[in-house]
Design an enzyme around this catalytic site. Structure first.
Site, PDB file in Angstrom:
ATOM      1  N   LYS A   1     -17.975 -19.236  43.223  1.00 40.63           N
ATOM      2  CA  LYS A   1     -18.045 -20.474  43.868  1.00 40.63           C
ATOM      3  C   LYS A   1     -19.034 -20.503  45.002  1.00 40.63           C
ATOM      4  CE  LYS A   1     -14.908 -22.056  46.747  1.00 40.63           C
ATOM      5  NZ  LYS A   1     -15.206 -22.523  48.152  1.00 40.63           N
ATOM      6  N   ASN A   2     -18.932 -19.704  45.854  1.00 37.85           N
ATOM      7  CA  ASN A   2     -19.508 -19.669  47.209  1.00 37.85           C
ATOM      8  C   ASN A   2     -20.972 -18.928  46.887  1.00 37.85           C
ATOM      9  OD1 ASN A   2     -17.466 -20.759  48.472  1.00 37.85           O
ATOM     10  ND2 ASN A   2     -16.676 -18.939  49.382  1.00 37.85           N
TER      11      ASN A   2
ATOM     12  N   ARG B   1     -15.140 -26.150  62.365  1.00 35.61           N
ATOM     13  CA  ARG B   1     -16.059 -25.655  61.343  1.00 35.61           C
ATOM     14  C   ARG B   1     -17.436 -26.192  61.999  1.00 35.61           C
ATOM     15  NH1 ARG B   1     -14.073 -24.425  55.909  1.00 35.61           N
ATOM     16  NH2 ARG B   1     -16.190 -23.412  55.762  1.00 35.61           N
TER      17      ARG B   1
ATOM     18  N   CYS C   1     -11.896 -28.690  59.675  1.00 33.32           N
ATOM     19  CA  CYS C   1     -10.862 -28.895  58.274  1.00 33.32           C
ATOM     20  C   CYS C   1      -9.607 -27.996  58.742  1.00 33.32           C
ATOM     21  CB  CYS C   1     -11.790 -28.210  57.106  1.00 33.32           C
ATOM     22  SG  CYS C   1     -12.061 -26.423  57.019  1.00 33.32           S
TER      23      CYS C   1
ATOM     24  N   ARG D   1     -10.288 -26.364  43.690  1.00 28.90           N
ATOM     25  CA  ARG D   1     -11.444 -26.437  44.151  1.00 28.90           C
ATOM     26  C   ARG D   1     -12.204 -25.181  43.915  1.00 28.90           C
ATOM     27  NH1 ARG D   1     -11.766 -27.763  50.342  1.00 28.90           N
ATOM     28  NH2 ARG D   1     -13.945 -26.989  49.473  1.00 28.90           N
TER      29      ARG D   1
ATOM     30  N   ASP E   1     -11.348 -14.983  53.577  1.00 26.93           N
ATOM     31  CA  ASP E   1     -10.886 -15.646  52.015  1.00 26.93           C
ATOM     32  C   ASP E   1      -9.948 -14.822  51.315  1.00 26.93           C
ATOM     33  OD1 ASP E   1     -12.717 -17.618  52.899  1.00 26.93           O
ATOM     34  OD2 ASP E   1     -14.258 -17.108  51.477  1.00 26.93           O
TER      35      ASP E   1
HETATM   36  N1  EPU Z   1     -19.707 -20.911  62.757  1.00 28.56           N
HETATM   37  C1  EPU Z   1     -20.088 -21.259  64.071  1.00 28.56           C
HETATM   38  N2  EPU Z   1     -21.339 -21.967  64.076  1.00 28.56           N
HETATM   39  C2  EPU Z   1     -22.007 -22.367  62.791  1.00 28.56           C
HETATM   40  C3  EPU Z   1     -21.544 -21.815  61.568  1.00 28.56           C
HETATM   41  C4  EPU Z   1     -20.113 -20.784  61.918  1.00 28.56           C
HETATM   42  O1  EPU Z   1     -19.648 -20.876  65.225  1.00 28.56           O
HETATM   43  O2  EPU Z   1     -22.802 -22.971  62.891  1.00 28.56           O
HETATM   44  C5  EPU Z   1     -18.491 -19.898  63.072  1.00 28.56           C
HETATM   45  C6  EPU Z   1     -17.389 -20.539  61.878  1.00 28.56           C
HETATM   46  O3  EPU Z   1     -16.461 -21.464  62.816  1.00 28.56           O
HETATM   47  C7  EPU Z   1     -16.591 -19.053  61.674  1.00 28.56           C
HETATM   48  C8  EPU Z   1     -17.645 -18.292  61.530  1.00 28.56           C
HETATM   49  O4  EPU Z   1     -18.799 -18.638  62.353  1.00 28.56           O
HETATM   50  O5  EPU Z   1     -15.801 -18.747  62.779  1.00 28.56           O
HETATM   51  C9  EPU Z   1     -18.165 -17.926  60.106  1.00 28.56           C
HETATM   52  O6  EPU Z   1     -18.328 -19.162  59.497  1.00 28.56           O
HETATM   53  P1  EPU Z   1     -19.342 -19.146  58.396  1.00 28.56           P
HETATM   54  O7  EPU Z   1     -20.674 -20.038  58.603  1.00 28.56           O
HETATM   55  O8  EPU Z   1     -19.795 -18.009  57.936  1.00 28.56           O
HETATM   56  O9  EPU Z   1     -18.555 -20.093  57.333  1.00 28.56           O
HETATM   57  P2  EPU Z   1     -19.282 -21.162  56.227  1.00 28.56           P
HETATM   58  O10 EPU Z   1     -20.661 -20.339  55.543  1.00 28.56           O
HETATM   59  O11 EPU Z   1     -19.125 -22.543  56.583  1.00 28.56           O
HETATM   60  C10 EPU Z   1     -18.353 -19.526  53.924  1.00 28.56           C
HETATM   61  C11 EPU Z   1     -17.479 -19.789  52.995  1.00 28.56           C
HETATM   62  C12 EPU Z   1     -16.010 -19.916  53.307  1.00 28.56           C
HETATM   63  C13 EPU Z   1     -15.896 -18.613  54.103  1.00 28.56           C
HETATM   64  C14 EPU Z   1     -16.655 -18.504  55.291  1.00 28.56           C
HETATM   65  C15 EPU Z   1     -16.456 -16.907  55.753  1.00 28.56           C
HETATM   66  C16 EPU Z   1     -18.726 -21.298  51.440  1.00 28.56           C
HETATM   67  C17 EPU Z   1     -18.841 -22.542  50.673  1.00 28.56           C
HETATM   68  N3  EPU Z   1     -17.881 -21.376  52.192  1.00 28.56           N
HETATM   69  O12 EPU Z   1     -18.223 -20.580  54.723  1.00 28.56           O
HETATM   70  O13 EPU Z   1     -15.330 -19.813  52.270  1.00 28.56           O
HETATM   71  O14 EPU Z   1     -14.531 -18.391  54.478  1.00 28.56           O
HETATM   72  O15 EPU Z   1     -18.191 -18.262  54.783  1.00 28.56           O
HETATM   73  O16 EPU Z   1     -16.877 -16.012  55.017  1.00 28.56           O
HETATM   74  O17 EPU Z   1     -19.610 -20.331  51.229  1.00 28.56           O
HETATM   75  C18 EPU Z   1     -13.268 -20.562  50.881  1.00 28.56           C
HETATM   76  O18 EPU Z   1     -14.045 -20.406  50.003  1.00 28.56           O
HETATM   77  O19 EPU Z   1     -12.033 -20.667  50.889  1.00 28.56           O
HETATM   78  C19 EPU Z   1     -14.002 -20.754  52.095  1.00 28.56           C
HETATM   79  C20 EPU Z   1     -13.453 -21.345  53.185  1.00 28.56           C
END
Ligand code: EPU
Length: 422
Positions: A22-23, A121, A116, A399, A307
């Site tokens: 998915k991701n 986030r 969320c 989801r 995850d």
């Molecule tokens: N963060 C920041 N600033 C940003 C972005 C992120 O401080 O601008 C922080 C976040 O709050 C978190 C950390 O950095 O503490 C990592 O977040 P990341 O940006 O890597 O998360 P994401 O890209 O929004 C993806 C996956 C998530 C998974 C995370 C971490 C997708 C669609 N989602 O989210 O997946 O937990 O990476 O590996 O790719 C799930 O599938 O259940 C899920 C939540």
């Protein structure tokens, strides 16, 4: 609304096929907007987030044909680079349209995704990245509004308080592939899903080096082409079935799965005493002895994935001794703790750590899932609990897990989906 009912206490065994990730699919589908030519994406999982992604592409004006695991996208007619709150609010992953829409149209308006249930986030790294590439960014009426006459390559440090960002790296990569000159992303995310997105972009004609490392170099090109691409397997889904086998004293083989994507999890499960073997591209998971308590810390890849934290907690609930789980990506991602405790687990929270005292048995109960991975953890707990467990709010599982009930039934679990009439 549906619920899942599990009659616990059954060992699972057999073969399970892992669906596409998915991701990886979400940013790759967003990246199809970088070209006017048609893209065909294969091995896309049939999960609700993908259906939302298809809706978003259509709302932008793309022609999309979605059949089975294949999504064909023709974005030649996209007129508006604006993503409405209504669509974005249901799926945070839609922030990954910011980079590609900006690169293609010089403008993008994406509703700010907000927080969320797993904690705040923020998207400051996404915004910092596109600003560094020369975009002017404003936050207006709940939208991120980005404009750029021209994006210019530069060196960008993309680390935050919790390390690298998966979708942040993806967004900047997608914006930089069409920027003028060279972009270097430092502290880039190394997750396999980021590598998959990079490989897709490379197939389209992008020039990218260093995928899978913390330093990614991108030399901007003028144009990208339409391609056919197949998504990698979902390592989080795979990890969930691996834990299910370990918990039920099962014997499950995962078809066509490369264990290298789950190095840290493999290491921890072996330390706990789970037997995991890879042969001819298949992975066999058995539990032949009493497991022992282990401590786990979630970290960006190649560390233990956040995850899989909830699922690992479900497993450790039935392992004798004290295990400590520390969450270093989302320090508040512990919504499953109270529900696991309702099933007889003994878990105490101490800041970003959960202290799990293993118990001999869990007891089936009605429980409520609060997010995707927490729901998966409750299903796992239900597989080994005495009596029936009812997991409500199944839309969370829908989801991100393709046919979870069917796949577990094929492995011999007593699990079914029912209408929740409460
Ligand atoms: N963060 C920041 N600033 C940003 C972005 C992120 O401080 O601008 C922080 C976040 O709050 C978190 C950390 O950095 O503490 C990592 O977040 P990341 O940006 O890597 O998360 P994401 O890209 O929004 C993806 C996956 C998530 C998974 C995370 C971490 C997708 C669609 N989602 O989210 O997946 O937990 O990476 O590996 O790719 C799930 O599938 O259940 C899920 C939540």
């Amino acid at each position: 609304m549906d619920k899942i009912v599990i009659q616990g206490g059954n060992r699972i065994e057999g073969i399970v096929e892992v669906s596409g990730a998915k991701n990886a699919s979400l940013p790759i589908l967003a990246a199809t907007t970088l070209t006017k030519e048609k893209c065909v994406i294969k091995n896309v999982p049939q999960v609700a987030d993908i259906f939302t992604m298809v809706k978003i592409l259509k709302s932008l004006g793309a022609k999309v044909q979605h059949s089975g695991h294949t999504v064909e996208v023709d974005t030649s007619n996209i007129k508006t680079p604006v993503l409405s709150y209504k669509l974005v609010s249901t799926m945070r992953g839609s922030i990954c349209f910011l980079g590609p829409l900006l690169a293609r149209f010089g403008r993008a308006e994406v509703s700010f995704p907000g927080g969320c249930v797993i904690g705040p986030r923020p998207i400051d790294l996404h915004i910092k990245g596109i600003r560094s590439l020369g975009a002017e960014v404003r936050l207006e009426h709940g939208y991120v509004v980005a404009n750029a006459k021209e994006l210019k390559g530069t060196r960008i440090y993309l680390g935050g308080a919790y390390g690298s960002s998966v979708l942040g790296t993806g967004n900047i990569m997608m914006a930089a592939v069409l920027a003028k000159g060279k972009t270097i992303i430092e502290n880039a995310a190394c997750e396999p899903e980021v590598v998959d997105l990079g490989n897709f972009l490379k197939k389209m004609g992008a020039k990218i080096e260093g995928l899978g490392s913390p330093s990614i170099e991108i030399e901007g090109v003028k144009k990208l082409s339409g391609v056919t691409y197949s998504i990698i397997p979902d390592r989080i889904e795979a990890g969930t079935y691996i834990m299910a086998s370990a918990m039920t004293k099962g014997d499950v083989t995962l078809k066509n799965f490369n264990l290298n994507m789950l190095g840290a999890m493999q290491d921890k499960l072996r330390e706990a005493g789970v037997s995991i073997h890879e042969k001819n591209g298949h992975v066999r998971v058995r539990r032949e002895k009493v497991l022992k308590a282990v401590s786990v810390t979630t970290l960006p890849y190649p560390g233990f994935p956040t995850d899989l934290q909830a699922q690992m907690m479900a497993l450790l609930c039935i392992v004798p001794g004290i295990s400590v789980i520390t969450e270093k990506i989302y320090p508040e991602r512990f919504m499953h703790v109270s529900e696991l405790n309702r099933m007889g687990a003994s878990i105490m929270l101490e800041g970003p750590s959960a202290i799990v005292s293993g118990t001999k048995r869990l007891s089936g109960a009605p429980v409520m899932a609060s997010d995707l991975r927490a729901s998966a953890a409750l299903v796992l707990a239900g597989l080994v609990a005495e009596g029936d467990t009812e997991v409500s709010r199944v839309y969370h599982l829908d989801r991100g897990y393709e046919n979870l009930v069917g796949k577990l039934q094929n492995l011999g679990a007593k699990i079914r989906r029912e209408k929740d009439i409460r």
